[in-house]
Design a protein around this motif. Sequence first.
Motif, PDB file in Angstrom:
ATOM      1  N   VAL A   1       0.733   3.342  13.142  1.00 57.94           N
ATOM      2  CA  VAL A   1       1.446   2.391  12.304  1.00 57.94           C
ATOM      3  C   VAL A   1       2.561   1.816  13.163  1.00 57.94           C
ATOM      4  O   VAL A   1       3.376   2.582  13.708  1.00 57.94           O
ATOM      5  CB  VAL A   1       2.035   3.061  11.048  1.00 57.94           C
ATOM      6  CG1 VAL A   1       2.832   2.045  10.228  1.00 57.94           C
ATOM      7  CG2 VAL A   1       0.941   3.675  10.199  1.00 57.94           C
ATOM      8  N   ASP A   2       2.602   0.495  13.354  1.00 59.73           N
ATOM      9  CA  ASP A   2       3.657  -0.060  14.209  1.00 59.73           C
ATOM     10  C   ASP A   2       4.600  -1.003  13.466  1.00 59.73           C
ATOM     11  O   ASP A   2       5.402  -1.692  14.090  1.00 59.73           O
ATOM     12  CB  ASP A   2       3.076  -0.727  15.457  1.00 59.73           C
ATOM     13  CG  ASP A   2       2.305  -1.994  15.185  1.00 59.73           C
ATOM     14  OD1 ASP A   2       2.174  -2.373  14.002  1.00 59.73           O
ATOM     15  OD2 ASP A   2       1.830  -2.608  16.154  1.00 59.73           O
ATOM     16  N   TYR A   3       4.488  -1.018  12.115  1.00 61.63           N
ATOM     17  CA  TYR A   3       5.457  -1.763  11.312  1.00 61.63           C
ATOM     18  C   TYR A   3       5.461  -1.210   9.900  1.00 61.63           C
ATOM     19  O   TYR A   3       4.405  -0.945   9.313  1.00 61.63           O
ATOM     20  CB  TYR A   3       5.109  -3.259  11.269  1.00 61.63           C
ATOM     21  CG  TYR A   3       5.861  -4.039  10.211  1.00 61.63           C
ATOM     22  CD1 TYR A   3       7.173  -4.463  10.431  1.00 61.63           C
ATOM     23  CD2 TYR A   3       5.274  -4.334   8.980  1.00 61.63           C
ATOM     24  CE1 TYR A   3       7.867  -5.170   9.450  1.00 61.63           C
ATOM     25  CE2 TYR A   3       5.960  -5.040   8.000  1.00 61.63           C
ATOM     26  CZ  TYR A   3       7.255  -5.456   8.237  1.00 61.63           C
ATOM     27  OH  TYR A   3       7.943  -6.147   7.272  1.00 61.63           O
ATOM     28  N   ILE A   4       6.666  -0.966   9.348  1.00 56.92           N
ATOM     29  CA  ILE A   4       6.853  -0.639   7.939  1.00 56.92           C
ATOM     30  C   ILE A   4       7.959  -1.550   7.423  1.00 56.92           C
ATOM     31  O   ILE A   4       8.995  -1.723   8.076  1.00 56.92           O
ATOM     32  CB  ILE A   4       7.246   0.839   7.736  1.00 56.92           C
ATOM     33  CG1 ILE A   4       6.144   1.774   8.262  1.00 56.92           C
ATOM     34  CG2 ILE A   4       7.502   1.134   6.255  1.00 56.92           C
ATOM     35  CD1 ILE A   4       6.507   3.251   8.189  1.00 56.92           C
ATOM     36  N   LYS A   5       7.721  -2.151   6.286  1.00 58.02           N
ATOM     37  CA  LYS A   5       8.695  -3.114   5.756  1.00 58.02           C
ATOM     38  C   LYS A   5      10.069  -2.479   5.556  1.00 58.02           C
ATOM     39  O   LYS A   5      11.106  -3.103   5.798  1.00 58.02           O
ATOM     40  CB  LYS A   5       8.171  -3.699   4.453  1.00 58.02           C
ATOM     41  CG  LYS A   5       9.022  -4.842   3.921  1.00 58.02           C
ATOM     42  CD  LYS A   5       8.375  -5.492   2.713  1.00 58.02           C
ATOM     43  CE  LYS A   5       9.164  -6.702   2.236  1.00 58.02           C
ATOM     44  NZ  LYS A   5       8.518  -7.363   1.076  1.00 58.02           N
TER      45      LYS A   5
ATOM     46  N   LYS B   1       0.834  -1.199   0.000  1.00 52.63           N
ATOM     47  CA  LYS B   1       0.000   0.000   0.000  1.00 52.63           C
ATOM     48  C   LYS B   1       0.870   1.252   0.000  1.00 52.63           C
ATOM     49  O   LYS B   1       2.009   1.244   0.480  1.00 52.63           O
ATOM     50  CB  LYS B   1      -0.906   0.019   1.242  1.00 52.63           C
ATOM     51  CG  LYS B   1      -1.860  -1.154   1.340  1.00 52.63           C
ATOM     52  CD  LYS B   1      -2.894  -1.160   0.231  1.00 52.63           C
ATOM     53  CE  LYS B   1      -3.876  -2.309   0.405  1.00 52.63           C
ATOM     54  NZ  LYS B   1      -4.866  -2.376  -0.692  1.00 52.63           N
ATOM     55  N   SER B   2       0.301   2.305  -0.519  1.00 50.84           N
ATOM     56  CA  SER B   2       0.976   3.598  -0.483  1.00 50.84           C
ATOM     57  C   SER B   2       0.966   4.137   0.947  1.00 50.84           C
ATOM     58  O   SER B   2      -0.078   4.139   1.617  1.00 50.84           O
ATOM     59  CB  SER B   2       0.273   4.582  -1.420  1.00 50.84           C
ATOM     60  OG  SER B   2       0.797   5.885  -1.244  1.00 50.84           O
ATOM     61  N   LEU B   3       2.115   4.607   1.418  1.00 48.92           N
ATOM     62  CA  LEU B   3       2.186   5.145   2.781  1.00 48.92           C
ATOM     63  C   LEU B   3       1.441   6.470   2.907  1.00 48.92           C
ATOM     64  O   LEU B   3       1.225   6.953   4.020  1.00 48.92           O
ATOM     65  CB  LEU B   3       3.647   5.313   3.202  1.00 48.92           C
ATOM     66  CG  LEU B   3       4.404   4.007   3.470  1.00 48.92           C
ATOM     67  CD1 LEU B   3       5.861   4.292   3.802  1.00 48.92           C
ATOM     68  CD2 LEU B   3       3.753   3.232   4.609  1.00 48.92           C
ATOM     69  N   SER B   4       1.049   7.057   1.766  1.00 48.06           N
ATOM     70  CA  SER B   4       0.247   8.279   1.839  1.00 48.06           C
ATOM     71  C   SER B   4      -1.084   8.018   2.524  1.00 48.06           C
ATOM     72  O   SER B   4      -1.723   8.944   3.028  1.00 48.06           O
ATOM     73  CB  SER B   4       0.013   8.843   0.437  1.00 48.06           C
ATOM     74  OG  SER B   4      -0.715   7.921  -0.372  1.00 48.06           O
ATOM     75  N   LYS B   5      -1.532   6.725   2.562  1.00 49.37           N
ATOM     76  CA  LYS B   5      -2.762   6.362   3.269  1.00 49.37           C
ATOM     77  C   LYS B   5      -2.639   6.641   4.763  1.00 49.37           C
ATOM     78  O   LYS B   5      -3.640   6.676   5.482  1.00 49.37           O
ATOM     79  CB  LYS B   5      -3.080   4.883   3.054  1.00 49.37           C
ATOM     80  CG  LYS B   5      -3.363   4.494   1.602  1.00 49.37           C
ATOM     81  CD  LYS B   5      -4.702   5.016   1.135  1.00 49.37           C
ATOM     82  CE  LYS B   5      -5.032   4.513  -0.264  1.00 49.37           C
ATOM     83  NZ  LYS B   5      -6.339   5.031  -0.742  1.00 49.37           N
ATOM     84  N   PHE B   6      -1.397   6.804   5.234  1.00 46.83           N
ATOM     85  CA  PHE B   6      -1.155   7.093   6.647  1.00 46.83           C
ATOM     86  C   PHE B   6      -0.538   8.478   6.840  1.00 46.83           C
ATOM     87  O   PHE B   6      -0.031   8.789   7.920  1.00 46.83           O
ATOM     88  CB  PHE B   6      -0.221   6.038   7.251  1.00 46.83           C
ATOM     89  CG  PHE B   6      -0.665   4.627   7.007  1.00 46.83           C
ATOM     90  CD1 PHE B   6      -1.758   4.113   7.689  1.00 46.83           C
ATOM     91  CD2 PHE B   6      -0.014   3.820   6.089  1.00 46.83           C
ATOM     92  CE1 PHE B   6      -2.188   2.817   7.463  1.00 46.83           C
ATOM     93  CE2 PHE B   6      -0.428   2.514   5.865  1.00 46.83           C
ATOM     94  CZ  PHE B   6      -1.526   2.021   6.551  1.00 46.83           C
ATOM     95  N   GLY B   7      -0.544   9.294   5.794  1.00 46.44           N
ATOM     96  CA  GLY B   7       0.012  10.626   5.908  1.00 46.44           C
ATOM     97  C   GLY B   7       1.519  10.671   5.837  1.00 46.44           C
ATOM     98  O   GLY B   7       2.130  11.697   6.156  1.00 46.44           O
TER      99      GLY B   7
ATOM    100  N   VAL C   1      -2.730  -0.134  13.632  1.00 51.54           N
ATOM    101  CA  VAL C   1      -3.548  -0.407  14.809  1.00 51.54           C
ATOM    102  C   VAL C   1      -4.507   0.760  14.962  1.00 51.54           C
ATOM    103  O   VAL C   1      -4.078   1.914  15.084  1.00 51.54           O
ATOM    104  CB  VAL C   1      -2.686  -0.552  16.082  1.00 51.54           C
ATOM    105  CG1 VAL C   1      -3.574  -0.832  17.296  1.00 51.54           C
ATOM    106  CG2 VAL C   1      -1.651  -1.647  15.914  1.00 51.54           C
ATOM    107  N   LYS C   2      -5.822   0.470  14.936  1.00 54.76           N
ATOM    108  CA  LYS C   2      -6.836   1.515  15.085  1.00 54.76           C
ATOM    109  C   LYS C   2      -7.694   1.189  16.299  1.00 54.76           C
ATOM    110  O   LYS C   2      -8.181   0.070  16.434  1.00 54.76           O
ATOM    111  CB  LYS C   2      -7.709   1.605  13.826  1.00 54.76           C
ATOM    112  CG  LYS C   2      -6.927   1.945  12.559  1.00 54.76           C
ATOM    113  CD  LYS C   2      -7.821   1.962  11.334  1.00 54.76           C
ATOM    114  CE  LYS C   2      -8.790   3.121  11.360  1.00 54.76           C
ATOM    115  NZ  LYS C   2      -9.561   3.228  10.090  1.00 54.76           N
ATOM    116  N   GLY C   3      -7.856   2.162  17.178  1.00 54.73           N
ATOM    117  CA  GLY C   3      -8.573   1.871  18.420  1.00 54.73           C
ATOM    118  C   GLY C   3      -9.461   3.009  18.878  1.00 54.73           C
ATOM    119  O   GLY C   3      -9.504   4.089  18.281  1.00 54.73           O
TER     120      GLY C   3
END
Length: 762
Positions: free
Chosen positions: A404-408, A346-352, A364-366
């Motif tokens: 986000v708690d992991y990026i490849k 996925k594009s990291l732009s999805k997480f800003g 992780v969404k809570g």
Amino acid sequence: MKRINVVAMAAVCTLCAQRALAEQKVDTVNVHQLNEVVVKAVRAQKNAPYAVANIKKSELQNFSATGQELPFLFARTPGIVAWSENGTGSGTTYMRMRGAAGSRINVTLDGVALNSPEDQTVFWQNMNSYASLLGSAQIQRGVGSSTNGDGAFGGSISLATAAPSQKPFAELTGSFGSYDTYNAGASFSTGLLFNHLIFDGAYHETATDGFVDGTRGRSGSYYGGLTWLGNKFQIRYKNIGNFEKTGQAWNYISGPNGTESYKEIWNMGLGRSNTLLGDYEEIGGKYQLVPFTFRDGRKWDRTTDNFYQNHNILSATWQPSESWSHNIALHYTYGRGYYKDFRGNKSLSKFGINEPGKTDAVRVKGLTQNTYGVVYNVNFKTDEWDIIAGTNLQQFRGSHWGYVDYIKDEALEKKYFGADGRYKYYDSDAEKDDYSAYIKATYTFLTHWNVFADMQYRYVRYTTDGLNDKFYEKDGKYVNQRLDVDDHFNFFNPKVGVSYTNGGHKVYASVAMSNREPERNNYTDNGNYPYPKSEKVIDVEAGYQYDGSNWHAGANFYYMDYDNQLVQTGETSDIGEALTTNVKDSYRMGVELTAGWAPLSWLSVEGNAALSQNKIKDFDEYVEAYDADWNYVDPVHNHYSKSTLAYSPSAILNGFVDFHYQGLSATWHTNFVSKQYLNNSEFSSMPCYSQSDLHLAYQSDVKKAMGIKNVKIGLDFNNIFARHYAIMAYDYGTYVGGKRGNWFSYIPAAGFNVMANLTLRF
């Protein structure tokens, strides 16, 4: 199982203590009358002009051993469809009533609203084994009478906890079946202590591997109650908690090309494949689901939803005379949870994160929820009048957050992650105040006639601010959607009706109005559609019922006329939540039929049917569009002068054959659900389906061998004919290169499966 042992030890200790106390008779009838006062304000009475289904304690107790969630019991009554993501009836479970989704169904527990104030729905996986705690349930279809919490647009469900047992007992139950599913529980009551006090409790849990891959989960509930009984009053404290860690499948089941029917997907050997676990790859001429993999070689196990919730209800009920009764309840609910999932390529732009290219990430969404309030009602009853007035004051405070708690790419992790080892990409707060008051009255005249009137005023304020988990491109960078919602609503909901009862005959008619506010997702996920508005419905009902000596029959006709109904568009969010929009004019109309016949004392045949039309009179559809190279272009606008509402089957049928002789019982159940359109354009649909189940049980009293008073053995055979079919679906329809296509995903029903149960009562 350690908790169950604690409950059992507590039961033994309290039973021993009970024997040491002097016994004194208490008016059992009065105790049950006081318990009924608690829920009378939100329930339709016997002569009410509404379509009602009542579920008894014995049915709830029998169902609690199946390991399934409550909507599957409710689906045996007219007009209800239920399904679960894992295909077995447990875990993440949904329901619709008269085509209306869960957020349109009002649910209360002992008069206290259970619907999440923001999402306005009940997450049934958080209520595992509640059936074992209940004394009764009532389902009102349509608007019905005034209740607490969100407006009822498809119906309402009133749950009542069982009256505390004045006799000491302990009960152990255990079930095991297909897909390594088990359900285990224990409950007890001390009986009456010191002539006034009862302490009771319960613990139950369910676990399963699930039919769908990656839906392994475990959930449970616990209950502790303390009741003080007086001559004409009772004070009761209930603590009800629940927890769940459930494997998710919100992507549903889809084929590698996204267009196959579920039957074709099954024949390809992919009928249980969960695309939240990985991506399809063609290997050796066949498609396989290849799991997502971390950079250290570990494979992604499953996407999980994790939630803990605790309800506290302190109630006092007082009946100073035969004519007057009062009930007040203070309540507080705390909830906290999160889900964790793998986002492959996925594009990291999805997480800003404004970095080029695509990569793997884990998010992780809570959320955290705090809901508290007070419910009060007073009832005045004579031979002619039955008047109930009440108020509900409730406040909600919550927060939403995501990490986000992991990026490849390890270098990007070091660049963006903080000291806590993760990257926070959104955070928002929400508040909701919900205040209402009502008065409803029934007047009986000429012996057989009843006139009903009901008026409710409801004030709602909803605010939310902060950063949402959606991002938009601005000046070449992606930035969060900013939330700034502050909406106020004033609703007036009147209802009137008349009924005639004589012997076994009942004839009735009613008109009811209900208004309701948008839910959180209507604000945050409306996409191409305008800002959401509140919605209104006028519900006209009329019916006839007859109860004879060995047969009964009934018909209920309804017409629900909606203004600005929030309907599902057929699109979903990235976690499978249905997206909605307001439509100005729409309606639901139909007839609900019930019938039963007991030709012999040990044999009965019953059935019900819901036949309906569900239409939008004027609908503008906006469909996502791409060019031939899969670049975004402006959405396509389609207009329909009349179309069928999505997920609203025109026929829902249930049939039962029940055999019961002494301690032996057997029940055959067959249901049928007709074709459902997957969007409001009638462009795609899901085929009809049907399945049959068989329940066998035997119970017997025993002569207190090893302290056991009663033994019950049960067997549930589900989907006896082993049909492989979809019980729910969605269509992510888009235009590509000017041509509309379909990308179907399905929730499958498990094939033939079995559950065995043993219950011991001491």
